[in-house]
Design a protein around this motif. Sequence first.
Motif, PDB file in Angstrom:
ATOM      1  N   ASP A  49      39.691 -55.629  21.412  1.00 11.29           N
ATOM      2  CA  ASP A  49      40.866 -55.429  20.562  1.00 11.29           C
ATOM      3  C   ASP A  49      41.376 -54.028  20.858  1.00 11.29           C
ATOM      4  N   ALA A  50      42.571 -53.952  21.432  1.00 14.90           N
ATOM      5  CA  ALA A  50      43.050 -52.649  21.894  1.00 14.90           C
ATOM      6  C   ALA A  50      44.575 -52.580  21.829  1.00 14.90           C
ATOM      7  N   HIS A  51      45.080 -51.355  21.947  1.00 13.47           N
ATOM      8  CA  HIS A  51      46.524 -51.152  22.050  1.00 13.47           C
ATOM      9  C   HIS A  51      46.952 -51.519  23.460  1.00 13.47           C
ATOM     10  N   VAL A  52      48.079 -52.240  23.578  1.00 14.35           N
ATOM     11  CA  VAL A  52      48.558 -52.727  24.866  1.00 14.35           C
ATOM     12  C   VAL A  52      49.991 -52.259  25.080  1.00 14.35           C
ATOM     13  N   ALA A  53      50.238 -51.653  26.205  1.00 15.55           N
ATOM     14  CA  ALA A  53      51.593 -51.239  26.586  1.00 15.55           C
ATOM     15  C   ALA A  53      51.946 -51.894  27.917  1.00 15.55           C
ATOM     16  N   GLY A  54      53.227 -52.268  28.050  1.00 22.53           N
ATOM     17  CA  GLY A  54      53.698 -52.825  29.312  1.00 22.53           C
ATOM     18  C   GLY A  54      53.580 -54.327  29.436  1.00 22.53           C
ATOM     19  N   LEU A  55      53.230 -55.022  28.334  1.00 23.07           N
ATOM     20  CA  LEU A  55      53.136 -56.481  28.372  1.00 23.07           C
ATOM     21  C   LEU A  55      54.508 -57.051  28.046  1.00 23.07           C
ATOM     22  N   ALA A  56      55.152 -57.645  29.039  1.00 20.17           N
ATOM     23  CA  ALA A  56      56.545 -58.067  28.897  1.00 20.17           C
ATOM     24  C   ALA A  56      56.654 -59.471  28.320  1.00 20.17           C
ATOM     25  N   ILE A  57      56.254 -59.619  27.056  1.00 22.26           N
ATOM     26  CA  ILE A  57      56.438 -60.887  26.347  1.00 22.26           C
ATOM     27  C   ILE A  57      56.868 -60.570  24.920  1.00 22.26           C
ATOM     28  N   ALA A  58      57.316 -61.579  24.199  1.00 22.71           N
ATOM     29  CA  ALA A  58      57.668 -61.387  22.794  1.00 22.71           C
ATOM     30  C   ALA A  58      56.433 -60.890  22.035  1.00 22.71           C
ATOM     31  N   PRO A  59      56.605 -59.948  21.107  1.00 26.24           N
ATOM     32  CA  PRO A  59      55.454 -59.309  20.457  1.00 26.24           C
ATOM     33  C   PRO A  59      54.599 -60.239  19.604  1.00 26.24           C
ATOM     34  N   ASP A  60      55.129 -61.401  19.238  1.00 26.28           N
ATOM     35  CA  ASP A  60      54.360 -62.320  18.386  1.00 26.28           C
ATOM     36  C   ASP A  60      53.846 -63.539  19.151  1.00 26.28           C
ATOM     37  N   GLU A  61      53.904 -63.486  20.491  1.00 24.90           N
ATOM     38  CA  GLU A  61      53.464 -64.619  21.294  1.00 24.90           C
ATOM     39  C   GLU A  61      52.225 -64.258  22.108  1.00 24.90           C
ATOM     40  N   PRO A  62      51.306 -65.224  22.281  1.00 26.39           N
ATOM     41  CA  PRO A  62      50.154 -64.991  23.158  1.00 26.39           C
ATOM     42  C   PRO A  62      50.567 -65.126  24.616  1.00 26.39           C
ATOM     43  N   ALA A  63      49.708 -64.661  25.503  1.00 26.59           N
ATOM     44  CA  ALA A  63      49.966 -64.789  26.940  1.00 26.59           C
ATOM     45  C   ALA A  63      48.645 -65.053  27.644  1.00 26.59           C
TER      46      ALA A  63
END
Length: 356
Positions: A49-63
Amino acid sequence: MHLVHDGGRSETMEAAWLIGCDGAHSFVRRRLGLAFEGDTLPTGFIIADAHVAGLAIAPDEPAIFWHSDGAVMFFPMAPGRYRIIADIGSTPLHAPDLKEVQAIVDQRGPGGITLSDPVWLSDFGVNERTVRNYRAGRVFLAGDAAHVHSPAGGQGMNMGMQDAFNLAWKLALVERREAGPALLDSYSIERSAVARQVLSDSGRMTRIVLLRSHLAQWLRGFAVQGIFKIPLVRRTVANRLSGVMIAYPDSPLNAGFARGLRGARPGQRFAADYAPGAGDLPRFTLVATDDAQARAMMARHTALLKPELRQPPRKGIWLVRPDGYVAATARSGNWPVIEAALAGMAADPSPLNRRF
């Protein structure tokens, strides 16, 4: 029962019932000698469980990102924070550090993703196990004590709560001697069938994630990208994983299926918006046209039926359980079917049969 509390204080307690909700390593289950049947997958996982930057998806969606070495999955937990899960194959289980998780994300992800400020780093293995019978006399098992499975689909917590709710209303009616003790036999029958289905679904999803063959991985990607673009498929999968499609078609409580009657059948949820009132004692609800026969039925079965009548969405009679599932259906006017269903669950008034 002898209990020892933190600090060394002990006490002796007598209880009419015991419910083992003590997890996958259940002491209650082991003391009962109940086999926890199933398998352990040979693949381990790491989790962060960590802070994530640079993940280009909607903030409420899994990837999920596929790679020949395995998958890496991101599940939103809070703004800017995600739960990251990745399989590590046959590598021995170990608690990773952030550097290891970042390396996996760099290798398997799309690039440009940075992890920081971890609040939890751990590992886990996957067991797919269940007991055959959730009851042994006056002792019951619920939650992970009765079944464990892959976290794929995220159904574990809901499963445990649904076990508890299913058992609670039945146990309350029996303990108050408003229903016969045979009502409790339906708990294991209903919930073990649901567990088998969830174990099958979550195991299948896990094995799809763990595919190693290049051809199988290509087919997986093609199918996922194509099928999940169909709105009906997305809704069906969401409903299945959320639990709203759970049904009890083989429940011994089911009675009086009326062919041709539109609406929920015995064992199905009555309606998406059905819910008992807060603080209500568990009672069955009669959904029927307001007439003298309905009122007479309610007067005869005051221990089991709520003193209120709900109007049906269409012609027919529905007997709805305290948990919102249908126990019996009948065509309008066919009250003997409903009478028989209630009589079959009612407590035996004979004093000789009040001990069980």
